[in-house]
Design a protein around this motif. Structure first.
Motif, PDB file in Angstrom:
ATOM      1  N   GLU A 182       0.600  -1.057   0.141  1.00  0.00           N
ATOM      2  CA  GLU A 182      -0.167  -0.038   0.073  1.00  0.00           C
ATOM      3  C   GLU A 182       0.674   1.149   0.102  1.00  0.00           C
ATOM      4  OE1 GLU A 182      -2.735  -0.020   2.992  1.00  0.00           O
ATOM      5  OE2 GLU A 182      -3.760  -1.977   1.957  1.00  0.00           O
ATOM      6  N   ASN A 183       1.796   1.063   0.398  1.00  0.00           N
ATOM      7  CA  ASN A 183       2.632   2.350   0.707  1.00  0.00           C
ATOM      8  C   ASN A 183       4.103   2.687  -0.601  1.00  0.00           C
ATOM      9  OD1 ASN A 183       2.205   2.917   2.901  1.00  0.00           O
ATOM     10  ND2 ASN A 183       3.682   1.685   3.912  1.00  0.00           N
ATOM     11  N   GLY A 184       3.485   1.842  -1.563  1.00  0.00           N
ATOM     12  CA  GLY A 184       4.226   2.182  -3.132  1.00  0.00           C
ATOM     13  C   GLY A 184       5.575   0.465  -2.947  1.00  0.00           C
ATOM     14  N   VAL A 185       6.119   0.046  -1.641  1.00  0.00           N
ATOM     15  CA  VAL A 185       6.864  -0.774  -2.254  1.00  0.00           C
ATOM     16  C   VAL A 185       6.770  -1.698  -2.601  1.00  0.00           C
ATOM     17  CG1 VAL A 185       8.940  -2.554  -0.218  1.00  0.00           C
ATOM     18  CG2 VAL A 185       7.776  -0.176   0.258  1.00  0.00           C
ATOM     19  N   THR A 186       7.745  -2.639  -3.549  1.00  0.00           N
ATOM     20  CA  THR A 186       7.547  -3.973  -4.289  1.00  0.00           C
ATOM     21  C   THR A 186       8.535  -4.718  -3.646  1.00  0.00           C
ATOM     22  OG1 THR A 186       8.314  -2.567  -5.785  1.00  0.00           O
ATOM     23  CG2 THR A 186       8.545  -4.570  -6.378  1.00  0.00           C
ATOM     24  N   VAL A 187       7.433  -5.617  -3.328  1.00  0.00           N
ATOM     25  CA  VAL A 187       7.772  -6.724  -2.697  1.00  0.00           C
ATOM     26  C   VAL A 187       8.172  -7.592  -3.677  1.00  0.00           C
ATOM     27  CG1 VAL A 187       6.980  -8.438  -0.452  1.00  0.00           C
ATOM     28  CG2 VAL A 187       6.538  -6.521  -0.996  1.00  0.00           C
ATOM     29  N   ILE A 188       9.457  -8.895  -3.108  1.00  0.00           N
ATOM     30  CA  ILE A 188       9.451 -10.074  -3.546  1.00  0.00           C
ATOM     31  C   ILE A 188       9.426 -10.655  -2.863  1.00  0.00           C
ATOM     32  CG2 ILE A 188      11.373 -10.918  -5.319  1.00  0.00           C
ATOM     33  CD1 ILE A 188      12.062  -7.159  -6.418  1.00  0.00           C
ATOM     34  N   LEU A 189       8.630 -11.830  -2.766  1.00  0.00           N
ATOM     35  CA  LEU A 189       9.200 -12.523  -1.846  1.00  0.00           C
ATOM     36  C   LEU A 189       9.333 -14.763  -2.798  1.00  0.00           C
ATOM     37  CD1 LEU A 189       6.204 -14.424  -0.921  1.00  0.00           C
ATOM     38  CD2 LEU A 189       5.579 -12.037  -0.450  1.00  0.00           C
ATOM     39  N   THR A 190      10.206 -15.001  -1.561  1.00  0.00           N
ATOM     40  CA  THR A 190      10.263 -16.139  -2.407  1.00  0.00           C
ATOM     41  C   THR A 190       9.582 -17.770  -1.129  1.00  0.00           C
ATOM     42  OG1 THR A 190      12.575 -17.234  -0.819  1.00  0.00           O
ATOM     43  CG2 THR A 190      12.804 -16.404  -3.325  1.00  0.00           C
ATOM     44  N   THR A 191       8.748 -18.374  -1.964  1.00  0.00           N
ATOM     45  CA  THR A 191       8.962 -19.650  -0.441  1.00  0.00           C
ATOM     46  C   THR A 191       8.851 -20.811  -1.410  1.00  0.00           C
ATOM     47  OG1 THR A 191       6.657 -19.571   0.348  1.00  0.00           O
ATOM     48  CG2 THR A 191       6.456 -18.394  -1.659  1.00  0.00           C
ATOM     49  N   HIS A 192       8.291 -21.457  -0.682  1.00  0.00           N
ATOM     50  CA  HIS A 192       8.295 -23.104  -1.612  1.00  0.00           C
ATOM     51  C   HIS A 192       6.579 -23.184  -0.360  1.00  0.00           C
ATOM     52  CE1 HIS A 192      10.847 -24.361   1.631  1.00  0.00           C
ATOM     53  NE2 HIS A 192      10.113 -25.340   2.031  1.00  0.00           N
ATOM     54  N   TYR A 193       6.243 -22.557  -0.466  1.00  0.00           N
ATOM     55  CA  TYR A 193       4.977 -22.781   0.798  1.00  0.00           C
ATOM     56  C   TYR A 193       4.011 -22.128  -0.710  1.00  0.00           C
ATOM     57  CZ  TYR A 193       6.487 -23.339   5.390  1.00  0.00           C
ATOM     58  OH  TYR A 193       7.418 -24.220   6.669  1.00  0.00           O
ATOM     59  N   ILE A 194       3.079 -22.955  -1.699  1.00  0.00           N
ATOM     60  CA  ILE A 194       2.379 -22.586  -1.975  1.00  0.00           C
ATOM     61  C   ILE A 194       0.906 -21.210  -1.694  1.00  0.00           C
ATOM     62  CG2 ILE A 194       0.887 -23.090  -4.047  1.00  0.00           C
ATOM     63  CD1 ILE A 194       3.036 -24.809  -4.361  1.00  0.00           C
ATOM     64  N   GLU A 195       0.926 -21.798  -0.731  1.00  0.00           N
ATOM     65  CA  GLU A 195      -0.484 -21.650   0.110  1.00  0.00           C
ATOM     66  C   GLU A 195      -0.178 -19.716   0.108  1.00  0.00           C
ATOM     67  OE1 GLU A 195      -1.015 -21.977   3.787  1.00  0.00           O
ATOM     68  OE2 GLU A 195      -2.600 -21.282   4.348  1.00  0.00           O
ATOM     69  N   GLU A 196       1.249 -19.701   0.255  1.00  0.00           N
ATOM     70  CA  GLU A 196       1.986 -17.978   0.631  1.00  0.00           C
ATOM     71  C   GLU A 196       1.918 -17.122  -0.617  1.00  0.00           C
ATOM     72  OE1 GLU A 196       4.532 -17.572   3.845  1.00  0.00           O
ATOM     73  OE2 GLU A 196       5.582 -17.232   2.413  1.00  0.00           O
ATOM     74  N   ALA A 197       2.311 -17.752  -1.522  1.00  0.00           N
ATOM     75  CA  ALA A 197       2.242 -17.325  -2.701  1.00  0.00           C
ATOM     76  C   ALA A 197       0.728 -17.040  -3.238  1.00  0.00           C
ATOM     77  CB  ALA A 197       3.077 -17.901  -4.023  1.00  0.00           C
ATOM     78  N   GLU A 198      -0.163 -17.929  -3.062  1.00  0.00           N
ATOM     79  CA  GLU A 198      -1.224 -17.545  -3.759  1.00  0.00           C
ATOM     80  C   GLU A 198      -2.400 -16.754  -2.773  1.00  0.00           C
ATOM     81  OE1 GLU A 198      -3.125 -21.502  -3.577  1.00  0.00           O
ATOM     82  OE2 GLU A 198      -5.164 -21.101  -4.238  1.00  0.00           O
ATOM     83  N   GLU A 199      -1.876 -16.439  -1.658  1.00  0.00           N
ATOM     84  CA  GLU A 199      -2.460 -15.382  -0.461  1.00  0.00           C
ATOM     85  C   GLU A 199      -2.089 -14.061  -1.513  1.00  0.00           C
ATOM     86  OE1 GLU A 199      -4.743 -14.236   2.477  1.00  0.00           O
ATOM     87  OE2 GLU A 199      -4.647 -16.512   1.827  1.00  0.00           O
ATOM     88  N   MET A 200      -0.754 -14.010  -1.719  1.00  0.00           N
ATOM     89  CA  MET A 200      -0.365 -12.919  -1.034  1.00  0.00           C
ATOM     90  C   MET A 200       0.384 -12.378  -2.636  1.00  0.00           C
ATOM     91  SD  MET A 200       2.220 -12.441   1.504  1.00  0.00           S
ATOM     92  CE  MET A 200       3.304 -12.717   1.277  1.00  0.00           C
ATOM     93  N   ALA A 201       0.829 -13.290  -4.020  1.00  0.00           N
ATOM     94  CA  ALA A 201       1.233 -12.434  -4.851  1.00  0.00           C
ATOM     95  C   ALA A 201       0.033 -11.901  -5.895  1.00  0.00           C
ATOM     96  CB  ALA A 201       2.169 -13.284  -5.286  1.00  0.00           C
ATOM     97  N   ASP A 202       0.767 -10.765  -6.205  1.00  0.00           N
ATOM     98  CA  ASP A 202       0.249 -10.398  -8.105  1.00  0.00           C
ATOM     99  C   ASP A 202       0.517 -11.195  -8.551  1.00  0.00           C
ATOM    100  OD1 ASP A 202      -0.967  -7.892  -6.485  1.00  0.00           O
ATOM    101  OD2 ASP A 202       0.835  -7.340  -6.483  1.00  0.00           O
ATOM    102  N   ARG A 203       2.121 -11.244  -8.945  1.00  0.00           N
ATOM    103  CA  ARG A 203       2.443 -12.059  -9.748  1.00  0.00           C
ATOM    104  C   ARG A 203       3.036 -12.923  -9.057  1.00  0.00           C
ATOM    105  NH1 ARG A 203       5.654 -10.101 -14.788  1.00  0.00           N
ATOM    106  NH2 ARG A 203       6.925  -8.738 -12.727  1.00  0.00           N
ATOM    107  N   ILE A 204       3.040 -14.404 -10.253  1.00  0.00           N
ATOM    108  CA  ILE A 204       3.659 -15.597  -9.513  1.00  0.00           C
ATOM    109  C   ILE A 204       5.390 -16.213 -11.038  1.00  0.00           C
ATOM    110  CG2 ILE A 204       4.471 -17.636  -8.820  1.00  0.00           C
ATOM    111  CD1 ILE A 204       1.139 -17.234  -7.645  1.00  0.00           C
ATOM    112  N   GLY A 205       6.025 -16.278  -9.801  1.00  0.00           N
ATOM    113  CA  GLY A 205       7.460 -16.391 -10.809  1.00  0.00           C
ATOM    114  C   GLY A 205       7.647 -18.178 -10.454  1.00  0.00           C
ATOM    115  N   VAL A 206       7.786 -19.084 -11.313  1.00  0.00           N
ATOM    116  CA  VAL A 206       8.475 -20.492 -10.684  1.00  0.00           C
ATOM    117  C   VAL A 206       9.455 -20.436 -10.948  1.00  0.00           C
ATOM    118  CG1 VAL A 206       7.409 -23.579 -10.890  1.00  0.00           C
ATOM    119  CG2 VAL A 206       6.071 -20.572 -10.745  1.00  0.00           C
TER     120      VAL A 206
END
Ligand SMILES: Nc1ncnc2c1ncn2[C@@H]1O[C@H](COP(=O)(O)OP(=O)(O)O)[C@@H](O)[C@H]1O
Ligand SMILES: [Mg+2]
Lengths: 308, 253
Positions: A182-206
């Protein structure tokens, strides 16, 4: 719009001769939450380490905010906050001191008000005078986030932010990330929890075995690869399927009580209407039905399997 | 120049000193006092003057150098080894700082500590023997130059070492023998002839000799040669550090 991070033909060969990244091309858009999803050893940490200046690249080019990470490292790095995968913290410094140190290291003038805000946002304010060594693992992780945010970065890297973190903390972390966006920060996160990507991401790279297999908007990915299953709970038992139903490629469960029909949500005709009328013609009755959509998990497992 | 980063690293390192005040300052002071009791009072009373100076007084510059050398190396090597060991080095590597700034912060702090320590030891020595310093400015210059040079050397050791044994090895196996054989407790001229020549290959001889000259105007080699050799070693260390950061040796994969 110009991407905030642009990775082209990036290759990394470790001193051992192991090729951890193989021709990575990736653009990250300003303001998005990007999830880099991949199994252990896929090269996620290696990719982040190179972008942040912790590892050298072997070939290729990386630009952050339009600045080359080697030629123009000062500008490039000052845009980035990094929270590494492992918990690396000082021990005897206070929370306040270590977070202030980070801000100084990044060349920003003192700003106690900002540090106060960061600590409050991360629920660390009442611990500000505590020595880091006295904090729990979850709190140490938040201290590392606070350090990364201390210099007001435009980009935040979170390398497996919720690995080994309990459910409640994980939810808290997601909240923090949403606030950042919301504050305009770009966030790149890595995970191997699918749930996390599904919950938060706008885009997903595999990523798998050092290669990006696919990059897609989450919603599109779900749609594109998401198949639905229609499950029919039969009134009686069925031993064999009548030949008239063969075109539907139905699956009969072992106990003979359920029929499963898999269809593509994207196609013009799902075939549901004709299936139901053909079932009636065959005199197969059901007492209930349900549909399920394949989760990112299934999509992912499929991708990695076929991509391998 | 990212001065704010230099300052952050410098203050961080200095804060570590205050936290470990006992190790950093008290123990070298105690060991120096012991040297005075043993060499100055017990043995020294049986040795006549060396080059017109009483033995107790003669060993003061050597003792100060002994501590400054070893403390510079151990402070600086530990200062950079530790973040590598616990992993916090990631932050320095990912920050918008040049290697010059990193070195200024770490080596500056280590050298500052050594200089302060050297002065404290000098003060302690003053309690045992009367001190007269002929060239106080030269004395200070030698002190600072030595502290900086050997802190830089320690910094290199800290980067090179990938375990605690290696971290200890160089100071223990190389530096301590060289300092003890470097004329802290005797004049090189007192040695029989082959040893005297061999000793001249020991760089520490030049440091101690120059430093002693600034006190008493007596020296084993000319003070100009002392300054030259020290600067030479400093230059070598600088080149090695430049190479380390250029290649990322032991810092970056
Ligand atoms: N310093 C290194 N030297 C050699 N191989 C390494 C090094 N660091 C990581 N690797 C290897 O590179 C691959 C990718 O590792 P990493 O980037 O940590 O994967 P991920 O973060 O996706 O789990 C792994 O096979 C790992 O063993
Ligand atoms: Mg990883």
């Amino acid at each position: 719009m110009q991407p905030i991070i642009s990775v082209s033909n990036l290759t990394k060969t470790y001193a051992s001769g192991f090729k951890a990244l193989n021709g990575i091309n990736l653009d990250i858009q300003r303001g998005e939450i990007f999830a880099l999803l991949g199994p252990n050893g896929a090269g996620k940490t290696t990719l982040i380490s190179i972008i942040c200046g912790i590892a050298n690249l072997s070939a290729g080019k990386v630009e952050v905010g339009g600045h080359d990470i080697n030629a123009d490292y000062r500008v490039a790095r000052s845009l980035i906050g990094l929270v590494p995968q492992e918990l690396h913290t000082d021990a005897f410094e206070s929370v306040w001191a270590t977070v202030s140190f980070s801000r100084g290291l990044f060349g920003k003038p003192k700003n106690p008000a900002h540090i106060e805000k960061v600590l409050k946002d991360l629920s660390l304010w009442d611990k500000k005078d505590n020595k880091i060594i006295t904090l729990s693992g979850g709190m140490k992780r938040r201290v590392m986030i606070a350090k990364a945010l201390s210099h007001e970065p435009q980009i935040l890297f979170l390398d497996e932010p919720t690995a080994g973190v309990d459910v409640e903390l994980r939810k808290g972390m997601w909240e923090v990330v949403r606030q950042l966006r919301e504050n305009g920060v770009t966030v790149i996160l890595t995970t191997h929890y699918i749930e996390e990507a599904e919950e938060m991401a706008d885009r997903i790279g595999v990523i798998n075995k050092g290669e990006i297999i696919l990059v897609e908007e989450k919603a599109k990915l779900m749609q594109k690869l998401g198949r639905k299953q229609l499950k029919l709970h039969l009134q009686g038992r069925l031993d064999t399927l009548p030949a008239t139903l063969a075109p539907y490629h139905l699956e009969l469960t072992e106990d003979g009580k359920e029929l499963i029909y898999t269809y593509d949500t994207q196609s013009e005709r799902t075939g549901i209407t004709t299936l139901l009328s053909d079932l009636r013609d065959a005199d197969i009755r059901f007492k209930d039905l349900s549909t399920t959509q394949s989760s990112l998990e299934e999509i992912f497992v499929n991708l990695v399997r076929t991509g391998a | 120049m990212n001065f704010s980063a230099v300052r952050a690293i410098y203050l961080f390192e200095m804060a570590r000193t205050w936290r470990t005040l006992l190790q950093s300052v008290v123990s070298p002071v105690i060991s120096t006092s012991l040297y005075f009791v043993v060499f100055g009072a017990a043995i020294g009373s049986r040795i006549s003057e060396i080059q017109g100076v009483s033995y107790g007084t003669f060993i003061v510059p050597g003792l100060v150098m002994l501590s400054v050398l070893t403390q510079s190396i151990s402070n600086a090597s530990f200062g950079i080894y530790f973040p590598k060991f616990v992993g916090t080095i990631y932050e320095v590597l990912s920050a918008p700082v040049s290697y010059v700034e990193i070195v200024l912060g770490y080596v500056g702090a280590a050298a500052t500590k050594s200089v302060i320590l050297g002065l404290i030891i000098l003060g302690t020595a003053g309690l045992f023997v009367p001190l007269h310093i002929h060239h106080p400015l030269w004395m200070l210059a030698f002190l600072v130059l030595t502290a900086v040079t050997f802190s830089l050397f320690g910094f290199i050791i800290g980067i090179w070492a990938d375990n605690f044994e290696k971290l200890q090895a160089i100071p223990l196996l190389v530096v301590t023998p060289l300092t003890f054989l470097g004329g802290s407790f005797y004049s090189v001229n007192m040695l029989p002839s082959p040893w005297r020549t061999i000793t001249l290959f020991n760089p520490v001889v030049y440091l101690i000799s120059g430093f002693r000259w600034s006190f008493y105007e007596i020296s084993d080699v000319s003070p100009a040669v002392s300054v030259g050799i020290t600067f030479g070693f400093l230059a070598v260390c600088m080149i090695v550090v430049w190479w380390i950061f250029k290649t990322g040796y032991r810092l970056k994969n």
